[in-house]
Design a protein around this motif. Structure first.
Motif, short mmCIF file in Angstrom:
data_model
loop_
_atom_site.label_atom_id
_atom_site.label_comp_id
_atom_site.label_asym_id
_atom_site.label_seq_id
_atom_site.Cartn_x
_atom_site.Cartn_y
_atom_site.Cartn_z
N GLY A 63 0.81 -1.22 0.00
CA GLY A 63 0.00 0.00 0.00
C GLY A 63 0.83 1.26 0.00
N ILE A 64 1.95 1.27 0.72
CA ILE A 64 2.83 2.45 0.72
C ILE A 64 3.34 2.73 -0.68
N GLY A 65 3.80 1.67 -1.37
CA GLY A 65 4.29 1.85 -2.74
C GLY A 65 3.20 2.32 -3.68
N ALA A 66 2.00 1.73 -3.53
CA ALA A 66 0.89 2.07 -4.43
C ALA A 66 0.40 3.50 -4.20
N TYR A 67 0.20 3.86 -2.95
CA TYR A 67 -0.33 5.20 -2.64
C TYR A 67 0.69 6.29 -2.95
N THR A 68 1.97 6.01 -2.75
CA THR A 68 3.00 7.00 -3.11
C THR A 68 2.96 7.26 -4.61
N ALA A 69 2.89 6.17 -5.40
CA ALA A 69 2.85 6.31 -6.86
C ALA A 69 1.61 7.08 -7.30
N ALA A 70 0.45 6.70 -6.76
CA ALA A 70 -0.79 7.33 -7.18
C ALA A 70 -0.86 8.79 -6.77
N THR A 71 -0.49 9.09 -5.52
CA THR A 71 -0.59 10.46 -5.02
C THR A 71 0.33 11.41 -5.78
N LEU A 72 1.58 11.00 -5.95
CA LEU A 72 2.55 11.89 -6.59
C LEU A 72 2.29 12.02 -8.09
N ALA A 73 1.80 10.95 -8.70
CA ALA A 73 1.53 11.02 -10.14
C ALA A 73 0.28 11.84 -10.44
N VAL A 74 -0.79 11.67 -9.63
CA VAL A 74 -2.07 12.34 -9.88
C VAL A 74 -2.07 13.77 -9.35
N ASN A 75 -1.63 13.96 -8.12
CA ASN A 75 -1.74 15.27 -7.47
C ASN A 75 -0.56 16.19 -7.72
N THR A 83 8.44 8.34 -9.02
CA THR A 83 7.66 7.95 -7.84
C THR A 83 8.09 6.58 -7.30
N LEU A 84 8.63 5.73 -8.17
CA LEU A 84 9.14 4.42 -7.71
C LEU A 84 10.20 4.62 -6.64
N PHE A 85 11.17 5.49 -6.91
CA PHE A 85 12.28 5.68 -5.98
C PHE A 85 11.85 6.45 -4.74
N ILE A 86 10.91 7.38 -4.90
CA ILE A 86 10.39 8.09 -3.73
C ILE A 86 9.63 7.11 -2.83
N GLY A 87 8.83 6.24 -3.46
CA GLY A 87 8.10 5.22 -2.70
C GLY A 87 9.03 4.28 -1.96
N LEU A 88 10.12 3.89 -2.63
CA LEU A 88 11.10 3.01 -1.97
C LEU A 88 11.74 3.72 -0.79
N GLY A 89 12.03 5.02 -0.95
CA GLY A 89 12.62 5.77 0.15
C GLY A 89 11.70 5.84 1.35
N ILE A 90 10.41 6.13 1.12
CA ILE A 90 9.43 6.18 2.20
C ILE A 90 9.30 4.80 2.85
N THR A 91 9.27 3.77 2.02
CA THR A 91 9.15 2.40 2.53
C THR A 91 10.31 2.06 3.44
N VAL A 92 11.52 2.40 3.02
CA VAL A 92 12.70 2.10 3.83
C VAL A 92 12.62 2.81 5.18
N LEU A 93 12.22 4.08 5.17
CA LEU A 93 12.11 4.82 6.43
C LEU A 93 11.08 4.19 7.37
N VAL A 94 9.91 3.86 6.81
CA VAL A 94 8.86 3.23 7.63
C VAL A 94 9.33 1.87 8.14
N ALA A 95 9.96 1.09 7.26
CA ALA A 95 10.42 -0.26 7.65
C ALA A 95 11.48 -0.18 8.74
N LEU A 96 12.38 0.81 8.66
CA LEU A 96 13.41 0.95 9.69
C LEU A 96 12.81 1.29 11.05
N VAL A 97 11.81 2.16 11.04
CA VAL A 97 11.14 2.51 12.30
C VAL A 97 10.43 1.28 12.88
N LEU A 98 9.69 0.57 12.04
CA LEU A 98 8.97 -0.61 12.51
C LEU A 98 9.92 -1.72 12.95
N ALA A 99 11.03 -1.86 12.22
CA ALA A 99 12.03 -2.87 12.60
C ALA A 99 12.62 -2.56 13.97
#
Length: 592
Positions: A63-75, A83-99
């Protein structure tokens, strides 16, 4: 070119032909979904099947990857590729916090924690105004490549499957590497891995983040394939379904991810059509069927379906055996060795309390380079606890341990291993699904440096050859070279203990600690082990061994430390210990 490589090329060629053949569009759509699901399941193969970490939350990362792509592409109007690389960056940050929050948990707490944050991320996405709440985001643009729109399912098919197959190759390469062996060592517990110098927490975080990144890539692909996103495909139930795919296909096998994704997707669609006709009413009855299937699979095919498929086609595939291409490889770096007679280890008033129980009570002794020292005593004397205090497996209540002049009292076992102390275990700890050679090569972890990215890109081959050359040398040193290609899980106890010694030797230790190496061995196996240990001493190795077999210890050691009730009873030569009334009383009791 190996037979397995030829099979992979044939499979990739067949996939490449499908979109240009007159196959129904429905087939292409189904294969697209299978590819998307397989990418997520690949992450679970690493996370759950290999590393032993259960996660129900991979759909949230999709969902993070999908919503990042959709939000940045549409809005915002950003390029989908950006958006692929931005989504990966956000994912890594969230994953590090959760880890950081969850990966120090163990047992049932880890999967419960993944359920908690999966629900949190799902409801966050569902209630954010900028994400369209439950309605989601419409009008996501199609991908374009070199000016060509990939709006059709057939053109998008190639993007999905190229990424899926490249991800599979990268995971295969990763598992066949220094990093892959370290990751495999996580599943059997952390004690052995840490003793080999592996930071188990760091690898748990890396695998968690990598699995999240694969899920995020799948989400990015999903958004541009569907051209719309909403929270439903990223719920907890979808996370459970991804885990079901991995388990059904074979959670420890790369191609099990594809097998499970295909079976679940195809069966789910058929059940949605058949079950309402059979039952006479509509509903999500396929969930019930999948639950029953999972119970049957766990009962009768706990490794999943892929191993059975592999055995079915075994006659078309030669036995997997590593090509011996390391004969001319350079040797691994070696540490400086102590001079004979140099003070190597000093144990000074070491103490360990478990609540009110004093397991080790102010024990003191020394080891000099070139000696074999025995640590003996009746059951419950505190030998293994002392052993674990020296090697850093247990923390000390008080006292000091010095190794080669450095205070290592407060160091973790992996840091002590880094300084040149290596050990075996009372109960053999190995990776049964890896070969003897690969198990021993794990011991060379600290003498090598290639990381995850180098492994996935296959840039670590020179170092791998050096590691296997050293592993073969150590197996030859203990007389097991002829068994190096056998699966470690097939070894009898005697060879398994010798393999563990070879793994410890592969760390290039200055001091080797052996925890009951002769336990459970037959007479001839003990003789062979004693011959190996004498050979190691003749080569300058220093050894400390805990052992119950008195004949074995007396005929092998230079000095013996005897313990009773957690205290040091006596220290001396084997002859002095044998003649000691205190030792006889400790073992046989006193006559009143």
């Amino acid at each position: 070119m190996s037979a397995r490589t030829r099979w992979f090329i044939a499979f990739a060629a067949l996939l490449a032909l499908l979109p240009v053949l007159p196959v129904p569009e429905f087939w292409i759509t189904q294969l697209n979904y299978i590819g998307l699901n397989a990418i997520v399941s690949l992450g679970l193969v690493l996370l759950t099947g290999v590393a032993g970490l259960t996660s129900f939350g991979q759909a949230a990362f999709v969902g993070i990857g999908a919503y990042t792509a959709a939000t940045l592409a549409v809005n915002v109007g950003l390029s989908p590729w950006l958006t692929l690389f931005i989504g990966l960056g956000i994912t890594v940050l969230v994953a590090l916090v959760l880890a950081a929050v969850t990966l120090r948990m163990s047992g049932h707490y880890l999967p419960l924690a993944t359920i908690a944050w999966a629900l949190s991320l799902y409801y966050t996405m569902s209630n954010m105004e900028m994400l369209g709440k439950y309605d989601g985001i419409l009008g996501v643009p199609a991908l374009t490549l070199f000016g060509t729109s990939l709006g059709s399912g057939r053109s998008y098919f190639y993007v999905i499957w190229v990424i899926a197959l490249l991800a599979a190759l990268a995971v295969i390469h990763l598992l066949d590497s220094r990093t892959g062996r370290a990751i495999r060592a996580l599943k059997g517990g952390t004690t052995m891995a840490e003793a080999m110098g592996i930071s188990t927490y760091r690898y748990k975080v890396q695998i968690f983040v990598l699995a999240a990144m694969l899920a995020s890539v799948s989400g990015w692909l999903f958004a541009h394939f569907q051209r719309t996103v909403n929270p439903s495909p990223f719920s907890l139930s979808k996370g459970i379904e991804y885990l079901f795919m991995a388990v059904l296909g074979g959670v420890g096998h790369v191609w099990g991810a594809f097998t499970g994704a295909a079976l679940v997707k195809l069966t789910e669609d058929q059940l949605k059509d058949w079950l309402p006709r059979l039952i006479g009413t509509s509903g999500n009855y396929e969930v019930i069927v999948f639950g029953l299937v999972l119970v049957v699979v766990l009962k009768y095919a706990s490794e999943g379906l892929w191993p059975h498929i592999e055995r079915l086609f075994a006659r078309f595939l030669p036995e997997k055996r590593r090509v011996r291409d390391w004969a001319d490889a350079a040797p691994l770096p070696e540490r400086s060795k102590p001079q004979p007679g140099e003070l190597l280890l000093e144990v000074d008033r070491v103490r360990k309390q478990f609540g009110g129980l004093v397991a080790v009570n102010d024990v003191t002794f020394q080891i000099r380079a070139g000696e074999i020292i025995g640590l003996i005593g009746p059951n419950g004397a505190g030998k293994s606890t002392t052993f674990n205090l020296i090697s850093g497996v247990l923390s000390k209540t008080s006292g000091r341990v010095s190794f080669r002049g450095e205070d290592v009292s407060a160091l973790a076992s992996r840091e002590i291993a880094r300084r040149g102390m290596s050990r075996t275990f009372q109960h053999v700890k190995m990776l049964p699904d890896m070969t003897v050679l690969e198990n021993v090569a794990l011991g060379g972890y600290l003498r090598s440096s290639a990381g995850m990215a180098q492994a996935m890109l296959r840039l670590d081959r020179d170092e791998e050859r050096r590691l296997f050359k050293e592993a073969e040398r150590q197996l030859e040193r203990i007389g097991m070279k002829d068994q190096m290609h056998e699966l470690a899980g097939n070894l009898a106890l005697g060879p398994a203990r010798l393999m563990e010694i070879a793994r410890a030797l592969c760390t290039d230790p200055a001091l080797l600690l052996l925890d009951e190496p002769a336990a459970g061995l037959r007479h001839k196996e003990k003789q062979a082990l004693a011959a190996v240990l004498r050979q190691l001493k003749a080569e300058g190795m220093s050894l400390l061994l805990v052992e119950h077999d008195m004949d074995f210890v007396m005929n092998l050691t230079d000095r013996i430390v005897v313990m009773e009730f957690g205290t040091k009873l006596i220290e001396g030569t084997p002859a002095e210990v044998q003649d000691s009334p205190e030792v006889r009383a400790a073992y046989l009791g006193t006559e009143h």
